[in-house]
Enzyme design. Structure first.
Site, mmCIF file in Angstrom:
data_model
loop_
_atom_site.group_PDB
_atom_site.id
_atom_site.type_symbol
_atom_site.label_atom_id
_atom_site.label_comp_id
_atom_site.label_asym_id
_atom_site.label_seq_id
_atom_site.Cartn_x
_atom_site.Cartn_y
_atom_site.Cartn_z
ATOM 1 N N HIS A 1 7.100 -19.013 35.631
ATOM 2 C CA HIS A 1 8.314 -18.332 36.053
ATOM 3 C C HIS A 1 8.549 -18.477 37.553
ATOM 4 C CE1 HIS A 1 11.579 -15.636 35.221
ATOM 5 N NE2 HIS A 1 11.117 -14.655 35.983
ATOM 6 N N SER B 1 15.671 -15.052 37.582
ATOM 7 C CA SER B 1 15.187 -14.045 36.654
ATOM 8 C C SER B 1 16.248 -12.961 36.460
ATOM 9 C CB SER B 1 13.861 -13.484 37.164
ATOM 10 O OG SER B 1 13.202 -12.745 36.173
ATOM 11 N N ASP C 1 7.707 -21.318 31.395
ATOM 12 C CA ASP C 1 8.389 -20.154 31.952
ATOM 13 C C ASP C 1 8.479 -19.000 30.952
ATOM 14 O OD1 ASP C 1 10.221 -18.520 33.466
ATOM 15 O OD2 ASP C 1 11.072 -20.333 34.332
#
Length: 320
Positions: free
Chosen positions: A297, A131, A270
């Site tokens: 995610h 991320s 995601d």
């Protein structure tokens, strides 16, 4: 005595000097301590010390901004083959918290990677980030520093406007009540309203972690606290609304500068949408794209076995 041995002994001494540093994970670190960076000290943990100097060290950057190393705990399993270093970025987790917003920049957090390499005398490294950590990994990789062997961009934030656009598409596919709550309260600036927060939870159940309860919760709880102030200052109130300092962030025009093998991996549903991750992979010479089926995610939590299998297969093709 070689410089490498001196550095490793120094790391051990540093760990002992901070023996109060908590052991905070289901796999204890072999070495743990603090490393000075601009503005304070970051806390790190190392497993696979026996591989130091023999294999590239994997340095793993956590998400957030303001998250902690615990979200990346599955990487510790790779310490059977590589030295694996997890750490908390400045102002979060076990690291110092000076609270200086001037340090809450992409440039500062990338500089922490250099500080870790210098402190531990890491000649060759593989960088991995999930991320926001993927942002840092990409920013580091486009510089092509000496000794960088490979990069892993896990559900990466590489272009904020594209991230928001992709998540607007996910929101458009939600039930009308939840969709309306999100749009209405963002426009009104009332993102703390219970209806907005309920819709946020519904979004996360589809695109953060699709399993209930989300697996491996112990990897993320009971340890060092994340820093929501950093998150909201740099990003915003939710994963899909970004009025913070990263609102115009975009590294995509520089991805073609990366010269090392690069894995881009994300979940089927995601927040870092597969269609965009595929596009980014195509911008990287030697890019390798993989999707984790039926995952949001939280790819490592939802299918840790497949995630690590994919990472191991990628690393097996990277020349030491």
């Amino acid at each position: 005595m070689s410089k490498f041995i001196k550095a490793f002994i120094g790391a051990l001494v540093l760990a002992l000097s901070f023996s109060a540093a908590p052991v905070l994970a289901h796999t204890d670190p072999e070495v743990a301590g603090y490393i000075p960076v601009d503005g304070g000290r970051v806390w790190y943990r190392l497993n696979g010390a026996r591989h130091l100097g023999k294999k590239p060290a994997i340095i793993v950057m956590h998400g957030g901004p303001g998250g902690t190393h615990r979200s990346n705990m599955p990487y510790v399993k790779l310490s059977d083959t590589y030295p694996v270093i997890l750490y908390d970025q400045l102002d979060t987790g076990n690291s110092d918290r000076p609270g200086d917003r001037r340090k809450w920049t992409v440039e500062h957090f990338v500089s922490e990677i250099d500080a870790i390499r210098r402190a531990l005398d890491l000649k060759e490294v593989i960088i991995a980030g999930h991320s926001w950590g993927g942002t840092l990994a990409a920013e580091y990789a486009v510089r092509n520093p000496k000794g960088l062997k490979a990069a892993i961009l896990s559900s990466p934030l590489l272009n904020t406007r594209q991230w928001i656009a992709d998540n607007r598409e996910w929101i458009e596919a939600m039930p009308e009540k939840e969709r309306t709550a999100i749009i209405t309260h963002e426009e009104a600036g009332t993102t703390n309203h219970p209806d907005y927060r309920a819709a946020e939870d519904a979004f996360y159940a589809r695109h953060m972690c699709r399993k209930s309860p989300c697996p491996n919760a112990d990897d993320r709880t009971g340890g060092p606290e994340k820093n929501n102030d950093v998150y909201e200052y740099m990003w915003g109130p939710t994963e899909f609304f970004a009025p913070g300092t990263l609102r115009d962030y975009d590294v995509t025009a520089r991805l073609d500068a990366i010269q090392v093998p690069t894995l881009v991996i994300c979940g089927e549903f995601d927040e870092a949408a597969p269609k965009s991750c595929r596009k980014y992979t195509g911008m990287i010479k030697g890019g390798d794209y993989h999707t984790i089926p039926d995952a949001g995610h939280s790819t490592m939590r939802e299918n840790e076995a497949l995630y690590l299998e994919t990472v191991r297969a990628f690393l097996a093709g990277v020349r030491d």
